[in-house]
Design a protein around this motif. Structure first.
Motif, short mmCIF file in Angstrom:
data_model
loop_
_atom_site.label_atom_id
_atom_site.label_comp_id
_atom_site.label_asym_id
_atom_site.label_seq_id
_atom_site.Cartn_x
_atom_site.Cartn_y
_atom_site.Cartn_z
N TRP A 225 0.81 -1.22 0.00
CA TRP A 225 0.00 0.00 0.00
C TRP A 225 0.85 1.27 0.00
O TRP A 225 0.35 2.35 -0.26
N GLY A 226 2.12 1.15 0.34
CA GLY A 226 2.98 2.33 0.38
C GLY A 226 4.27 2.01 1.11
O GLY A 226 4.58 0.85 1.40
N ALA A 227 5.02 3.06 1.41
CA ALA A 227 6.30 2.88 2.11
C ALA A 227 6.05 2.51 3.57
O ALA A 227 5.05 2.92 4.17
N GLY A 228 6.97 1.72 4.13
CA GLY A 228 6.89 1.40 5.54
C GLY A 228 7.17 2.62 6.38
O GLY A 228 7.86 3.55 5.96
N GLU A 229 6.65 2.61 7.61
CA GLU A 229 6.74 3.81 8.43
C GLU A 229 7.96 3.83 9.34
O GLU A 229 8.44 4.88 9.73
N GLY A 230 8.44 2.65 9.69
CA GLY A 230 9.65 2.60 10.52
C GLY A 230 9.40 2.65 12.00
O GLY A 230 10.35 2.73 12.78
N ALA A 231 8.15 2.62 12.45
CA ALA A 231 7.87 2.66 13.89
C ALA A 231 8.18 1.34 14.57
O ALA A 231 8.43 1.30 15.77
N VAL A 232 8.17 0.26 13.82
CA VAL A 232 8.46 -1.06 14.37
C VAL A 232 9.97 -1.32 14.30
O VAL A 232 10.63 -0.98 13.31
N ALA A 233 10.51 -1.90 15.37
CA ALA A 233 11.94 -2.20 15.40
C ALA A 233 12.31 -3.08 14.21
O ALA A 233 11.58 -4.00 13.83
N GLU A 234 13.49 -2.79 13.64
CA GLU A 234 13.93 -3.50 12.43
C GLU A 234 13.97 -5.01 12.65
O GLU A 234 13.63 -5.79 11.75
N ALA A 235 14.32 -5.43 13.83
CA ALA A 235 14.45 -6.87 14.10
C ALA A 235 13.10 -7.57 14.07
O ALA A 235 13.04 -8.79 13.89
#
Length: 761
Positions: free
Chosen positions: A76-86
């Motif tokens: 649906w679009g770009a990820g937001e980055g609020a969730v930890a990368e791991a």
């Protein structure tokens, strides 16, 4: 992983058009993307594009992990980055399907925001056939090694038979076919084809099937239009040529040729290589429409509705997504198909309540069709002989353009309308039992049948009787799951709930007092009316036509052909016969209960009754013979009945509008309903108490309720209703969203929001 909200920004028609034409963004390997899942979860989930794979386009269907499950979703679009990368997991698989067009994704977001539904629930309607997102399974087809040089069976050691020669002749003339299709064309069994393949006479190969429907011919000879029709047709053609958003109300009396007129707009879209969507309210009764389409364009359109097989729905979805589907006619859900280049949307019979979806995502397909047109810069045509008050207001205010066809096509006249006052001319009892037809109607039916013409007796009530009660103790048989009486269907000897579908055999004894043969049918349904027809006119060929007697689209089409061929003299039918059907020999329509629907507290009761009576009256006298309509009523002075007699539609609508305007009811005000339901009545009432305490206190917003819904129990769930009322200029969605945000409703209780409700049950 917690979902994040899918945001929706307002979009103008200009920006929407440019957005539709822009290339979808690509997300490289290792990029974080937001994926919308077709689940009522309320937001996007972040996933990673696999580092070992290719870039992924926005709108691309993918398979992703969700807990221990695998789910299909759409980038649906770009990820937001609020969730930890791991914690971000990789996309499992990119599905081999065409990305959803940006306009489709914008439409999903818009509908979700307007209806206060989770975007995933709306997405589920757009990808309703998950199999369509997969690569089609290859088929084994059989053909000749060299069609120009037929094989020598004797040289191959194969004995020639008549069946084998028939297969070879067909195989020489046609492309390779599956064994079953080849056998069917040759008139032999599958074993003959497979035997020839095993002997090496036929060569098997694998193909990936795809639906490639024949393209309708816009220049196929069509009917000659009148001067008035041609003027409006050219207006519609110019809208299609302009490739810009507009809404035209195509209003015309029944039989004025509205369909043939908007077919010219369809033809213009086809000439320009663009796709067309036609929405109809009753897909099971479109056989005559489909025949008219085939006559005009040489081939049928593609159909989309719930009665198609899953395989057919899969093929149609792919054909729409890949642009091979030129014209689709369908029920309201067709609005969510992923059209690549939509050039025209037509909503036929735009006033019909069937366009309103009540369950799940509550939306009105007519209104959402207008939104879809605006987002994609597509002209929209709303066609009706009895347009809704909402559409009339939009036309009067200049938001929609009004195109009017005031006369029937071909010189036929509108039918005469007579009122039969049942207070002065009640039915007379016959040998078969109680009668439901007044003497003037009985005489008119007899005279019409003697002339060799057809009659329609209209009663908008299915079954034999709407209520069964005990003459001994007064017990009424009610549905165990709903606050509704069970309806007797005598033809199948069962009692049926028309709300939840519960069915049980008709008992011989009263369930309460045990008396035998004490149960009595109260009131008429079409089956009971059919008893009277057989008693009065035993020689007439009669048929009952209702939604539960049609047996699907094919059976309905066969019945319509029989009626058109005058293999039926007398029809006893419900509202399924009120829309768009043309029977040249049908000259008399008698409405048995014209008052049905005029009461019950529905703010649109009078409007709907007028629309229904006008539509059913329009079935009479559509060809050379003059038609006649008779309305049995106990309220001859009612404005609806008077409007039917005088034909003063404008005056009736103005009076109806004045009543709504005075009370700030739609379309002069806004409504939003909250339906609170659950299996535990105490939990439902407790949730309602919380909602009452948190209700909006704004000066221009009024909250009514909670109150038990008229159907206080439906499918085993207790139901309460709130109704939020606001002026027309107020956006009710933020008000309702803030209201719900102040209350934590237990999982056992469901709160459904219905913005712009049409049903108040």
């Amino acid at each position: 992983m917690e979902p994040r909200p899918a945001t929706v920004a307002p979009m103008s028609a200009t920006s929407a058009s440019s957005a539709c034409d822009a290339a979808a963004p690509l997300y490289p390997p290792g990029a974080r993307v937001g994926v919308l899942l077709p689940l009522p979860l309320g937001g996007l989930y972040d996933y990673r594009v696999p580092r070992s794979g290719p870039a992924v386009a926005e709108g691309q269907p993918v398979e992703v992990p969700l807990g221990k499950r695998r789910e299909i979703g759409v980038v649906w679009g770009a990820g937001e980055g609020a969730v930890a990368e791991a914690k971000v997991r990789d996309i499992l698989r990119v599905l081999p399907a065409t990305p959803l067009p940006q306009v489709t994704r914008r439409f999903v977001d818009w509908v979700a925001a307007y209806t206060l539904s989770p975007p995933g629930a709306v997405l589920k309607m757009a990808i309703s056939v998950p199999q369509a997102l997969e690569e089609p399974r290859p088929l084994t087809v059989y053909g000749l090694p060299d069609p120009d040089h037929p094989p020598d069976l004797a040289a191959l050691g194969v004995k020639e038979t008549r069946a084998r020669r028939a297969v070879l002749n067909v195989a020489a003339d046609l492309p390779p076919l599956p064994a079953g299709d080849l056998a069917r064309e040759a008139g032999v069994s599958d074993g003959v084809v497979k035997g020839l393949a095993q002997a090496g006479v036929l060569v098997p190969s694998l193909v990936h099937p795809q639906l490639d429907p024949p393209r309708p011919d816009p220049d196929h000879p069509g009917p000659t239009l009148s001067a008035g029709q041609e003027e409006i047709a050219e207006d519609l053609r110019s809208r299609v040529r302009g490739h810009a958003f507009s809404v035209a109300l195509l209003e015309g009396v029944t039989g004025s040729g509205k369909t043939e007129v908007y077919f010219e707009a369809v033809a213009e879209a086809l000439r320009r290589g663009r796709q067309v969507l036609v929405l109809v309210p009753e897909i099971s009764l479109t056989s005559q429409w489909l025949s008219r389409f085939r006559r005009r364009f040489g081939v049928p359109p593609l159909e989309w509705h719930s009665e198609l097989t899953q395989a057919r729905r899969r093929d149609v979805w792919r054909a729409v997504a890949n642009g091979r589907a030129a014209v689709v006619v369908g029920a309201r859900s067709a609005l969510f198909l992923p059209f690549r280049d939509l050039g025209l949307v037509v909503v036929d019979e735009e006033h019909e309540q069937a366009f309103k979806q009540e369950d799940g995502v509550s939306y009105h397909a007519r209104d959402m069709a207008v939104v879809r047109g605006q987002l994609g810069s597509v002209p929209v045509v709303l066609a009706s002989a009895t347009p809704s008050l909402e559409t009339v207001l939009n036309a009067e205010s200049g938001r929609y353009d009004k195109l009017h066809l005031p006369e029937r096509h071909g010189g036929s006249l509108l039918p005469d309308v007579d009122v039969v006052d049942m207070r002065r001319m009640p039915p007379e009892k016959g040998d078969w039992g109680r009668s439901w037809l007044a003497p003037p109607v009985v005489d008119a039916v007899s005279e019409t049948l003697e002339r060799g013409e057809q009659v329609l007796l209209f009663l908008n009530r299915r079954g034999y009787a709407p209520l069964t009660l005990c003459r001994t103790c007064g017990f009424r048989i009610q549905c165990p799951n709903c606050t509704a009486w069970l309806v007797e269907h005598r033809l199948v000897r069962r009692l049926v709930c028309h709300h939840c579908g519960h069915s049980e055999p008709t008992p011989r004894q009263c369930p309460q007092c045990g008396d035998e043969d004490s149960l009595a049918a109260c009131g008429p349904g079409v089956e009971r009316l059919a008893e009277e027809v057989v008693g009065r006119w035993p020689e007439a060929r009669s048929v009952v036509v209702a939604s539960d007697t049609l047996g699907g689209p094919l059976a309905a089409a066969a019945l319509m052909e029989r009626i058109a061929a005058h293999e039926v003299d007398l029809l006893i039918g419900t509202q399924v016969l009120a829309k768009g059907l043309h029977f040249p020999e049908l000259t008399l329509v008698a409405v048995v209960d014209s008052d049905l629907g005029l009461s019950g507290g529905d703010l649109r009761a009078a409007e709907r009754t007028y629309q229904l009576l006008t539509q059913v009256a329009g079935r009479a006298g559509r060809a050379a013979k003059q038609g006649r309509v008779m309305l049995q009523t106990y309220q001859p002075e009612h404005p609806v009945i008077q409007a039917m007699v005088t034909g003063e539609t404008a005056q009736f609508l103005e009076a109806e509008a004045e009543g709504r305007r005075a009370t700030s009811m739609p379309p002069y005000g806004r409504l939003a309903a909250l339906i609170v339901s659950g299996e535990d009545e105490g939990a439902v009432d407790a949730a309602c108490a919380q909602l009452s305490r948190a209700a909006p206190r704004e000066a221009n917003v009024e909250v009514l309720g909670p109150a038990p819904a008229p159907l206080a129990m439906l499918r085993g769930r207790h139901r309460r209703r709130f109704l939020l009322k606001a002026p027309r200029g107020v956006r009710v969605q933020p008000v309702v969203a803030a209201w719900l945000g102040r209350v934590k409703v237990p999982h056992s209780v469901r709160v459904q929001v219905d913005v712009d409700p049409y049903s108040f049950l």
